[in-house]
Design a protein around this motif. Sequence first.
Motif, PDB file in Angstrom:
ATOM      1  N   GLY A   1       0.817  -1.208   0.000  1.00 46.61           N
ATOM      2  CA  GLY A   1       0.000   0.000   0.000  1.00 46.61           C
ATOM      3  C   GLY A   1       0.850   1.256   0.000  1.00 46.61           C
ATOM      4  O   GLY A   1       0.566   2.226  -0.716  1.00 46.61           O
TER       5      GLY A   1
ATOM      6  N   ASN B   1       0.781   4.032  -2.964  1.00 48.87           N
ATOM      7  CA  ASN B   1       0.402   5.421  -2.708  1.00 48.87           C
ATOM      8  C   ASN B   1       1.451   6.406  -3.216  1.00 48.87           C
ATOM      9  O   ASN B   1       1.138   7.557  -3.486  1.00 48.87           O
ATOM     10  CB  ASN B   1       0.121   5.635  -1.229  1.00 48.87           C
ATOM     11  CG  ASN B   1      -1.142   4.933  -0.799  1.00 48.87           C
ATOM     12  OD1 ASN B   1      -2.048   4.705  -1.593  1.00 48.87           O
ATOM     13  ND2 ASN B   1      -1.212   4.563   0.465  1.00 48.87           N
TER      14      ASN B   1
ATOM     15  N   GLU C   1       0.812   6.552 -14.870  1.00 51.21           N
ATOM     16  CA  GLU C   1      -0.425   6.020 -15.455  1.00 51.21           C
ATOM     17  C   GLU C   1      -0.222   4.714 -16.207  1.00 51.21           C
ATOM     18  O   GLU C   1      -1.182   4.032 -16.540  1.00 51.21           O
ATOM     19  CB  GLU C   1      -1.072   7.058 -16.365  1.00 51.21           C
ATOM     20  CG  GLU C   1      -0.224   7.439 -17.549  1.00 51.21           C
ATOM     21  CD  GLU C   1      -0.785   8.610 -18.334  1.00 51.21           C
ATOM     22  OE1 GLU C   1      -0.556   8.638 -19.548  1.00 51.21           O
ATOM     23  OE2 GLU C   1      -1.451   9.462 -17.733  1.00 51.21           O
TER      24      GLU C   1
ATOM     25  N   ARG D   1      -3.831  -0.198 -11.317  1.00 51.12           N
ATOM     26  CA  ARG D   1      -4.203  -0.976 -10.133  1.00 51.12           C
ATOM     27  C   ARG D   1      -5.360  -1.899 -10.491  1.00 51.12           C
ATOM     28  O   ARG D   1      -6.317  -1.499 -11.145  1.00 51.12           O
ATOM     29  CB  ARG D   1      -4.605  -0.041  -9.002  1.00 51.12           C
ATOM     30  CG  ARG D   1      -4.670  -0.729  -7.668  1.00 51.12           C
ATOM     31  CD  ARG D   1      -4.848   0.279  -6.556  1.00 51.12           C
ATOM     32  NE  ARG D   1      -4.501  -0.311  -5.278  1.00 51.12           N
ATOM     33  CZ  ARG D   1      -4.357   0.397  -4.176  1.00 51.12           C
ATOM     34  NH1 ARG D   1      -4.501   1.693  -4.202  1.00 51.12           N
ATOM     35  NH2 ARG D   1      -4.058  -0.210  -3.050  1.00 51.12           N
ATOM     36  N   ARG D   2      -5.265  -3.150 -10.028  1.00 45.48           N
ATOM     37  CA  ARG D   2      -6.303  -4.142 -10.344  1.00 45.48           C
ATOM     38  C   ARG D   2      -7.650  -3.753  -9.770  1.00 45.48           C
ATOM     39  O   ARG D   2      -8.677  -3.888 -10.411  1.00 45.48           O
ATOM     40  CB  ARG D   2      -5.903  -5.514  -9.803  1.00 45.48           C
ATOM     41  CG  ARG D   2      -4.813  -6.133 -10.618  1.00 45.48           C
ATOM     42  CD  ARG D   2      -4.588  -7.558 -10.260  1.00 45.48           C
ATOM     43  NE  ARG D   2      -5.716  -8.358 -10.718  1.00 45.48           N
ATOM     44  CZ  ARG D   2      -6.163  -9.436 -10.098  1.00 45.48           C
ATOM     45  NH1 ARG D   2      -5.596  -9.850  -9.000  1.00 45.48           N
ATOM     46  NH2 ARG D   2      -7.163 -10.118 -10.579  1.00 45.48           N
ATOM     47  N   SER D   3      -7.652  -3.334  -8.513  1.00 44.32           N
ATOM     48  CA  SER D   3      -8.877  -2.877  -7.859  1.00 44.32           C
ATOM     49  C   SER D   3      -8.486  -1.893  -6.765  1.00 44.32           C
ATOM     50  O   SER D   3      -7.310  -1.769  -6.417  1.00 44.32           O
ATOM     51  CB  SER D   3      -9.663  -4.056  -7.276  1.00 44.32           C
ATOM     52  OG  SER D   3      -8.994  -4.578  -6.156  1.00 44.32           O
ATOM     53  N   ARG D   4      -9.448  -1.223  -6.220  1.00 43.65           N
ATOM     54  CA  ARG D   4      -9.188  -0.203  -5.205  1.00 43.65           C
ATOM     55  C   ARG D   4      -8.455  -0.752  -3.990  1.00 43.65           C
ATOM     56  O   ARG D   4      -7.673  -0.056  -3.358  1.00 43.65           O
ATOM     57  CB  ARG D   4     -10.521   0.409  -4.781  1.00 43.65           C
ATOM     58  CG  ARG D   4     -10.463   1.887  -4.633  1.00 43.65           C
ATOM     59  CD  ARG D   4     -11.842   2.456  -4.345  1.00 43.65           C
ATOM     60  NE  ARG D   4     -11.801   3.031  -3.028  1.00 43.65           N
ATOM     61  CZ  ARG D   4     -12.575   2.691  -2.024  1.00 43.65           C
ATOM     62  NH1 ARG D   4     -13.507   1.800  -2.177  1.00 43.65           N
ATOM     63  NH2 ARG D   4     -12.455   3.265  -0.863  1.00 43.65           N
ATOM     64  N   THR D   5      -8.705  -1.988  -3.652  1.00 43.63           N
ATOM     65  CA  THR D   5      -8.120  -2.567  -2.444  1.00 43.63           C
ATOM     66  C   THR D   5      -6.943  -3.498  -2.713  1.00 43.63           C
ATOM     67  O   THR D   5      -6.388  -4.074  -1.791  1.00 43.63           O
ATOM     68  CB  THR D   5      -9.195  -3.336  -1.653  1.00 43.63           C
ATOM     69  OG1 THR D   5      -9.736  -4.352  -2.494  1.00 43.63           O
ATOM     70  CG2 THR D   5     -10.294  -2.398  -1.183  1.00 43.63           C
ATOM     71  N   SER D   6      -6.553  -3.630  -3.961  1.00 36.76           N
ATOM     72  CA  SER D   6      -5.495  -4.569  -4.329  1.00 36.76           C
ATOM     73  C   SER D   6      -4.114  -3.942  -4.202  1.00 36.76           C
ATOM     74  O   SER D   6      -3.936  -2.742  -4.416  1.00 36.76           O
ATOM     75  CB  SER D   6      -5.704  -5.025  -5.781  1.00 36.76           C
ATOM     76  OG  SER D   6      -4.662  -5.876  -6.191  1.00 36.76           O
ATOM     77  N   ASP D   7      -3.128  -4.773  -3.865  1.00 37.40           N
ATOM     78  CA  ASP D   7      -1.724  -4.358  -3.864  1.00 37.40           C
ATOM     79  C   ASP D   7      -1.068  -4.594  -5.217  1.00 37.40           C
ATOM     80  O   ASP D   7       0.099  -4.289  -5.391  1.00 37.40           O
ATOM     81  CB  ASP D   7      -0.930  -5.154  -2.812  1.00 37.40           C
ATOM     82  CG  ASP D   7      -1.207  -4.704  -1.405  1.00 37.40           C
ATOM     83  OD1 ASP D   7      -1.740  -3.604  -1.205  1.00 37.40           O
ATOM     84  OD2 ASP D   7      -0.870  -5.464  -0.476  1.00 37.40           O
TER      85      ASP D   7
END
Length: 95
Positions: A50, A54, A59, A63-69
């Motif tokens: 994370g 961050n 670009e 990211r795969r999804s909002r919560t993915s590392d």
Amino acid sequence: MIDELFARLAELPDVEQRPSQFHGEPALWIDFREFVHTHGERWIEIRLTGKLFNQLDDERAMRRSRTSDWVMVDANHADLIVDLARQALEANRRS
């Protein structure tokens, strides 16, 4: 192209090359944790923490999804992939 790039990544220190736990394609592991794997002939996916994610402002890394590392990068961006993989290696190291 992806085979040469993956061979380059496999030369990173202390990594183990074995199949992905998610889909069986080639993957790299550090300290029993998968941190890089391929997706077909076009994509490399890299497990950032994370904190690293961050700090990422590029670009070309999606990211795969909002919560993915995990971020996906087109294999055409080899220098970015190698740079992110080096960072991910250290971030995912358990020692």
